[in-house]
Design an enzyme around this catalytic site. Structure first.
Site, short mmCIF file in Angstrom:
data_model
loop_
_atom_site.label_atom_id
_atom_site.label_comp_id
_atom_site.label_asym_id
_atom_site.label_seq_id
_atom_site.Cartn_x
_atom_site.Cartn_y
_atom_site.Cartn_z
N GLY A 215 -3.11 -1.54 -2.79
CA GLY A 215 -1.81 -1.02 -2.36
C GLY A 215 -1.16 -1.92 -1.33
N SER A 216 -0.49 -1.27 -0.38
CA SER A 216 0.32 -2.02 0.58
C SER A 216 -0.48 -2.87 1.54
CB SER A 216 1.23 -1.06 1.35
OG SER A 216 2.20 -0.51 0.49
#
Length: 487
Positions: A215-216
């Site tokens: 993810g981020s």
């Protein structure tokens, strides 16, 4: 008469030579086949005839041996077994060995030639030395802080010392007691069946053997690639990134969770984790440079050992621009272990240098004499030093002003990055909560610890899963413990 005696003596001598030759053949040439014969239990009996050496954490053994009084005499015991299972693995009389118990089996069982004072003589006699000890790099307090922070939820924590690569904590949850598999009684078989049938997979080492979409948190890699490539030269200049962002060559648009991401400068986009900005940055950098940067951080490395094998973290090297956009925000086929993401944070903390992580400080004889040490670890540049300094700024801003405020520690400088990774068919699964970070005391010159936390809590409501809300407090607890420890 004398001639007959002489012939008899020659014949006896020939018999003696034949007997000795046969003994040599059996002892040396055919020994392997006898050892491997399933009917031969001598080697197994010898293996368990003496106590096994210990695995040591912070100067204290976390393993032991129990005299069962049976033919296979000594069984393995574990202190705080579930806490240290991702480090020790198990040593079973029935099911073999895993993790440190496996890769350091020769030392622990006493068969390593380096343990023998007279290796040549011992080679002839095939004598077994007393088992040696394996001294780990684990910080006991940090290990416990990580374990208690996860509190039984599915997930993992990896913590390393940026300047050296020493693994300070390696936790996987839910865990299990390796001692339940040590012996050969019926209860051992029942424990084996139960653990393998458990859908939560307690024997899976999620910290090093499970990969997740990062993810981020992968935006640390994307930002470093953009800065190194000169795609971004000013952290506070608009990035000319539309919101929503049309994925190149498709009719699909990428959105953000919040507002204010249109044309956001890198500093603001990193603080508030703007997907559109980083997707476009990845495309602007290009697949070749993005893949090279990911590889420099440790992705796509199939040979990593700490000393047991680590599942390779992956970043595709061949994809179209839309897939590259998604990969650059830690989605599509991008996958990472928690240990790998701790290495990403450590590279930022260590002026762009990645030290290969390691778990064993040294091995010793039973009496404490050093047999082997870890030595200096290989180092490679993940980014330029000036890029690392700018990345430190960005990660500090996340903790002081952005999505990672739950990781702040009074009296310390902390940098971090949150992540909420989508997964499952149509991204329908409960997102994984990520947090990667580093920390240093205000009076210290360099960060002392880098941490990665992932929580895959399937019991939580989807809207409640965030890296900042769920994973950051666990990372803070581990970092605070390390910062407060005495060297």
């Amino acid at each position: 008469m004398t001639q007959h005696i002489r012939h008899s003596a020659y014949f006896c001598l020939m018999l003696l030579v034949a007997l000795l030759a046969n003994a040599v053949r059996i002892q040396f040439l055919d020994a392997g086949s006898y050892d491997d014969n399933r009917a031969n239990r001598r080697s197994q009996i010898a293996r368990y005839h003496q106590p096994r050496g210990d695995i040591v954490v912070d100067g204290a053994p976390v393993t032991g041996s129990r005299d069962s009084g049976e033919q296979l005499r000594y069984e393995r015991t574990y202190t705080d077994g579930p806490l240290y299972a991702p480090v020790t693995g198990f040593a079973s009389q029935v099911y073999g060995t895993t993790l440190l118990e496996h890769v350091k089996d020769a030392v622990l069982s006493g068969t390593d030639p380096a343990l023998k004072p007279f290796p040549v003589m011992n080679g002839f006699t095939r004598a077994r030395s007393r088992g040696g000890d394996v001294v780990t790099t684990i910080d006991a307090a940090a290990q416990r802080a990580a374990y208690e922070g996860l509190d039984g939820r599915k997930g993992a924590v990896a913590a390393i010392e940026p300047a050296t690569g020493r693994v300070l904590a390696l936790v996987s949850s839910p865990s299990y007691d390796p001692g339940a598999l040590s012996g050969n009684a019926a209860a051992t078989a029942r424990s084996w069946a139960r653990l393998n049938a458990d859908p939560d997979k307690p024997m899976l080492n999620r910290a090093v053997r499970q990969t997740y979409p990062p993810g981020s948190t992968f935006k640390v890699v994307t930002a470093a690639a953009a800065l190194d490539a000169g795609v971004v030269t000013d952290l506070d200049r608009p990035t000319h990134s539309p919101d929503p962002y049309p994925l190149p060559g498709t009719r699909t648009t990428l959105m953000n969770e919040g507002e204010g991401c249109g044309d956001a400068p890198l500093r603001e986009a990193f603080e508030w984790s703007c997907n559109t900005v980083f997707a476009k940055l990845g495309v602007d950098v290009g697949v070749r440079r993005m893949a090279a940067t990911a590889r420099a951080f440790g992705f796509n490395d199939t040979r990593q050992r700490i000393p047991f094998a680590v599942a390779p973290s992956t970043f595709d090297t061949s994809m179209d621009r839309a897939q590259l956009a998604l990969s650059s925000i830690g989605q599509y086929n991008t996958r990472a272990t928690p240990l790998q993401m701790a290495m990403v944070a450590a590279a930022v903390a260590n002026r762009g240098q990645v030290r290969s992580p390691y778990l064993v400080e040294r091995t010793t004889t039973n009496e404490g004499a050093t047999v082997a040490t870890a030595g200096s670890r290989p180092v490679r540049a993940a980014m330029r030093p000036e890029t690392a300094e700018r990345m430190k700024e960005l990660m500090e801003d996340v903790v002081t002003e952005g999505t990672g405020t739950n990781a702040a520690i009074p009296g310390a400088i902390v940098g971090g990055k949150t992540g909420t990774a989508q997964h499952g068919l149509g991204n329908a699964g409960v997102p994984y909560a990520w947090f990667v970070s580093w920390a240093q005391n205000e009076d210290e010159r360099q960060p002392k610890v880098a941490v990665a936390v992932v929580v895959e809590d399937g019991s939580a409501e989807r809207g409640d899963i965030t890296g900042g809300g769920v994973a950051a407090p666990i990372a803070r607890s581990v970092m605070e413990t390390v910062l407060n420890s005495k060297d």
